[in-house]
Scaffold this motif. Sequence first.
Motif, PDB file in Angstrom:
ATOM      1  N   LYS A 115      -4.242 -19.940 -20.906  1.00 22.67           N
ATOM      2  CA  LYS A 115      -2.926 -19.388 -21.259  1.00 22.67           C
ATOM      3  C   LYS A 115      -2.967 -18.550 -22.544  1.00 22.67           C
ATOM      4  N   TYR A 116      -4.037 -17.780 -22.697  1.00 29.73           N
ATOM      5  CA  TYR A 116      -4.110 -16.868 -23.832  1.00 29.73           C
ATOM      6  C   TYR A 116      -2.954 -15.874 -23.806  1.00 29.73           C
ATOM      7  N   GLN A 117      -2.488 -15.536 -22.587  1.00 29.22           N
ATOM      8  CA  GLN A 117      -1.437 -14.526 -22.461  1.00 29.22           C
ATOM      9  C   GLN A 117      -0.157 -14.940 -23.186  1.00 29.22           C
ATOM     10  N   ASP A 118       0.054 -16.253 -23.359  1.00 32.08           N
ATOM     11  CA  ASP A 118       1.258 -16.715 -24.048  1.00 32.08           C
ATOM     12  C   ASP A 118       1.231 -16.373 -25.532  1.00 32.08           C
ATOM     13  N   ARG A 160       6.788 -12.940 -16.260  1.00 32.24           N
ATOM     14  CA  ARG A 160       7.747 -13.889 -16.849  1.00 32.24           C
ATOM     15  C   ARG A 160       7.846 -13.718 -18.362  1.00 32.24           C
ATOM     16  N   LEU A 161       6.814 -13.095 -18.971  1.00 32.77           N
ATOM     17  CA  LEU A 161       6.866 -12.858 -20.417  1.00 32.77           C
ATOM     18  C   LEU A 161       7.972 -11.871 -20.760  1.00 32.77           C
ATOM     19  N   SER A 211       2.557 -10.738 -27.231  1.00 34.89           N
ATOM     20  CA  SER A 211       3.998 -10.482 -27.280  1.00 34.89           C
ATOM     21  C   SER A 211       4.458  -9.781 -26.004  1.00 34.89           C
TER      22      SER A 211
END
Length: 433
Positions: free
Chosen positions: A205-208, A242-243, A211
Amino acid sequence: MSDYLFMLESHLDAQQSRAVTAMQRIATEAGMNVWLTGGAMRDMLRGAPIRDLDFTVERDALKTGKALAHALGGAVIAEDPFKRGVELEFPGKATASVWNARSEKHSKPGGKPQLAPAAIHEDLSRRDFTINAIALSLNRGSRGLLIDPTNGQADLANRELRTTNSYSFFDDPARIFRLIRFRHALGFELAARTQSQLENALLEKYQDAASPTALAREIRAAWAEPNAVAMLEAFDSNGLLRLLSPALTGAKLNTHGLARLEKALHGVLPAGTKAGGLAFLTVLTEKLSTTEGAAVLRAFELSREESAAMKKLDAQAKKLESALKSSRIHRPSDVWGVLRQADADEVLMTLYLSNVRLVHDRIKAYYEKYMPQSQEITEEQVIAAGAKPGTPKFEKTMRAMIVARLNARPRKVVVEPEPSPVAAASAGGRGRK
């Protein structure tokens, strides 16, 4: 002149060429080394138009970038005091960036790095992908020397995307978004090691740690590229949209509408059209509620002017449709008069909203025939007709000449019939007597 310098000059437009020359002069006067790096080198080596210039310097990129902007009458549009870099825009909409050569060390995914000055080889090796880690020396004594520490040229030839190092996604999780964009925009495959790195980064979950603005930036950069809709679907399947908004998934991702818009952009508008981003965002958020759409648009950080233009876009498109289907339009110059002031966003939204075949046909005719014909009238021709540049008469005369050119009936080409074999033989026989 080296082969690479010749290749570079053949890919630069006039404004970009002036920027490269000015940067060389500024660096030489400051006793500082400078290289052309990043996307400019990637695009040059793969034979694509160079869209922006990425300069890397040894010292004080902020001061150097501002000097470059001043020399060419440009402006600083973004500044990063921490990483010491600037983004520039010049007259004619040419863009460039100037950054310090540096190393970066990160203690956590997406964390603020520790920076240190670095040699050009180290700077290139800390970048995202090998195809973006190539530099061309603009320095006296080594001008034209290509520097490629991660063998990006081979990956360009093999059409492969490969990270420069094992910590690429850890250092900057936004590279996950960029990798997916490049995969679809360039049509490259992922190297096996890079595919594994991507899967592991998503699992961790590096994408979290990235920004939403970083994701929006990659989406906006890809809109004018082929396969933008396929890219969005890849973002969706990897749970990345979803970000921007939890609602922007599945059925609410308007892929059908976006595909229609993409088809209009690449099938009707001239190649290389850069505008259309506001039409894209309008269709992207079409199925969302007002609150959901506002959340998505915040990540795109629209300027006040862009926000105002987007609010008016539907109304302007309907107005353009009404003008194009009017019974008052009879001649090519009438179509040209309606469309010559319309921007790409208005035209794309008109194509998207209108079900009138005549409207679509007239827009297509404008871009395929009327606009190219209008550009055949040169300023020299208008001056020869007795009009002085910069005067109302000049504009009026040019318009009149364009209208005459568009409405002129094409000359009929008379094709002489070929003589029949019998007649030819008879004529030949008479000639021998």
